[in-house]
Motif scaffolding. Structure first.
Motif, PDB file in Angstrom:
ATOM      1  N   LEU A  29     -33.171  22.653 -18.215  1.00  0.00           N
ATOM      2  CA  LEU A  29     -32.314  22.887 -19.376  1.00  0.00           C
ATOM      3  C   LEU A  29     -30.882  22.493 -19.054  1.00  0.00           C
ATOM      4  N   THR A  30     -30.162  22.071 -20.063  1.00  0.00           N
ATOM      5  CA  THR A  30     -28.740  21.755 -19.882  1.00  0.00           C
ATOM      6  C   THR A  30     -27.949  23.056 -19.776  1.00  0.00           C
ATOM      7  N   ASP A  31     -26.709  22.952 -19.351  1.00  0.00           N
ATOM      8  CA  ASP A  31     -25.853  24.133 -19.290  1.00  0.00           C
ATOM      9  C   ASP A  31     -25.737  24.768 -20.665  1.00  0.00           C
ATOM     10  N   GLY A  32     -25.600  23.965 -21.703  1.00  0.00           N
ATOM     11  CA  GLY A  32     -25.488  24.478 -23.063  1.00  0.00           C
ATOM     12  C   GLY A  32     -26.741  25.219 -23.511  1.00  0.00           C
ATOM     13  N   GLN A  33     -27.901  24.730 -23.103  1.00  0.00           N
ATOM     14  CA  GLN A  33     -29.153  25.406 -23.445  1.00  0.00           C
ATOM     15  C   GLN A  33     -29.296  26.716 -22.676  1.00  0.00           C
TER      16      GLN A  33
END
Length: 115
Positions: A24-28
């Motif tokens: 997952l991305t940091d935003g996710q």
């Protein structure tokens, strides 16, 4: 002291399986984007998925769009009966199955299905 009301959204979302957290991305991971569809989330139109264990033991706090929560709850509801002994005997008596159904119904986005 009164017992707090049962919240199917909080109970059900904490049980939804996330994509592998290490991808997952940091935003996710931090709740800015949905972990399933990657859409950016508006603060007033998102569902709290609870604090979860993340990569390297660092907790994450993902949030998701209502449409993805509904889709994931429907998927969990459909698959649950395949491995639940209680569902195989009498699906109407399984609290987890009822929880998945209720979560799917209560998180449906207004105006239709998620695309």
């Amino acid at each position: 002291m009164a017992t707090p009301a049962f919240d199917p959204i909080a109970a059900g979302t904490s049980m939804l399986a996330l994509p592998k957290t290490s991808i997952l991305t940091d935003g996710q991971r931090d709740g800015a984007a949905c972990p399933w569809c990657s859409e950016l989330l508006a603060p007033d139109d998102r569902v709290d998925l609870g604090v979860r264990p993340g990569p390297y033991g660092i907790p994450i706090h993902p949030w998701a769009c209502p449409g993805c929560v509904t889709a994931q709850a429907r998927l969990a509801y459909a698959q649950h009966g395949r491995y639940c002994v209680r569902c195989q005997k009498d699906p109407t008596r399984c609290g987890v199955r009822r929880l998945w159904r209720r979560l799917a119904l209560e998180t449906r986005p207004a105006g239709g299905e998620h695309t």
